[in-house]
Design an enzyme around this catalytic site. Sequence first.
Site, PDB file in Angstrom:
ATOM      1  N   SER A 148       0.717  -1.474  -0.384  1.00  0.00           N
ATOM      2  CA  SER A 148       0.162  -0.230   0.110  1.00  0.00           C
ATOM      3  C   SER A 148       1.099   1.379  -0.124  1.00  0.00           C
ATOM      4  O   SER A 148       1.769   1.207   0.870  1.00  0.00           O
ATOM      5  CB  SER A 148      -1.353  -0.011   1.448  1.00  0.00           C
ATOM      6  OG  SER A 148      -1.492   1.398   1.219  1.00  0.00           O
ATOM      7  N   TYR A 163      -1.942  -0.745  10.113  1.00  0.00           N
ATOM      8  CA  TYR A 163      -2.431  -0.810   8.754  1.00  0.00           C
ATOM      9  C   TYR A 163      -0.726  -0.689   8.363  1.00  0.00           C
ATOM     10  O   TYR A 163      -0.035  -1.545   7.878  1.00  0.00           O
ATOM     11  CB  TYR A 163      -3.729   0.051   7.991  1.00  0.00           C
ATOM     12  CG  TYR A 163      -3.738  -0.963   6.697  1.00  0.00           C
ATOM     13  CD1 TYR A 163      -4.038  -1.659   6.239  1.00  0.00           C
ATOM     14  CD2 TYR A 163      -2.739   0.002   5.843  1.00  0.00           C
ATOM     15  CE1 TYR A 163      -4.498  -1.969   5.164  1.00  0.00           C
ATOM     16  CE2 TYR A 163      -3.277   0.304   4.646  1.00  0.00           C
ATOM     17  CZ  TYR A 163      -3.952  -0.795   3.726  1.00  0.00           C
ATOM     18  OH  TYR A 163      -4.086  -0.923   2.519  1.00  0.00           O
ATOM     19  N   LYS A 167       1.570  -3.311   5.435  1.00  0.00           N
ATOM     20  CA  LYS A 167       2.089  -2.563   4.515  1.00  0.00           C
ATOM     21  C   LYS A 167       3.286  -2.469   4.172  1.00  0.00           C
ATOM     22  O   LYS A 167       4.058  -3.373   3.515  1.00  0.00           O
ATOM     23  CB  LYS A 167       0.929  -1.869   4.108  1.00  0.00           C
ATOM     24  CG  LYS A 167      -0.612  -2.306   4.169  1.00  0.00           C
ATOM     25  CD  LYS A 167      -0.533  -3.606   3.661  1.00  0.00           C
ATOM     26  CE  LYS A 167      -2.029  -3.705   2.591  1.00  0.00           C
ATOM     27  NZ  LYS A 167      -2.223  -5.013   2.495  1.00  0.00           N
TER      28      LYS A 167
END
Length: 258
Positions: A148, A163, A167
């Site tokens: 990401s 998150y 990533k």
Amino acid sequence: MGIIEKMRLDGKKGFVTGGARGIGKSTARAFAEAGADVAVVDVDYEEAKKTAAELAEITGRRVIAIGTDCTDKDQVEQMIAQVVEELGGLDFCHNNAGICINAPAEEMTYEQWNKVININLNGIFLTDIAAGKYMLAHGGGSIINTASMSAHIVNVPQPQCAYNASKAGVIQLTKSLAIEWASRGVRVNSISPGYIGTELTLNSPTLIPLIEKWNAMAPLGRMGTPEELQSVCVYLAGDTSTFTTGADFIIDGAFTCF
């Protein structure tokens, strides 16, 4: 043979995790349209079956559905075995399953942290290793991981430390495996999408207020679409990318450039 013909995936076999919806569904369709046989892998088996049937009808390729929890080592290994048995091999995969929990760091529970890390990073590791073992033993292959832009920046205004960390880990895992397996024919790359307007994203009551803020910050003034990730994934899955490994492709409309 011209470059367009070389870009095709005729005769190749692969799978996409998180393939029932969104980005995964879009890349599964692209792989099938390029000539590959594809397994749609998702924890939601019923939705995976619907997607597989839809893509098979649209593309005319063999598209199967497999229900798999990518955080379960045994299930992942069984999934690889089923792909090989039903499709006749494994040449590429797109490891795309992931989740995001938005919570301030000081309020995030350890259970929430572990859930994000377990799916986004541990799940990628388990799937990479299971697919990689088969590819190493059968002449090579291509692994594509979904990271990401959040691996490169800290998103605002939403708090999502788990998150972001997961990533970033995906990118470093990708590079590490690329180095370990380069001499043995297995290529490992990642894509780092920016904000992508999937059906779930665009219709989420909690995200709709954020979308206006994201678009106001975006150089292109909009979110991307799942279809705008297709071409790079088809490239990475095929034979025109044989000198590409250990790379991370940021596809974010220049969002990370400032």
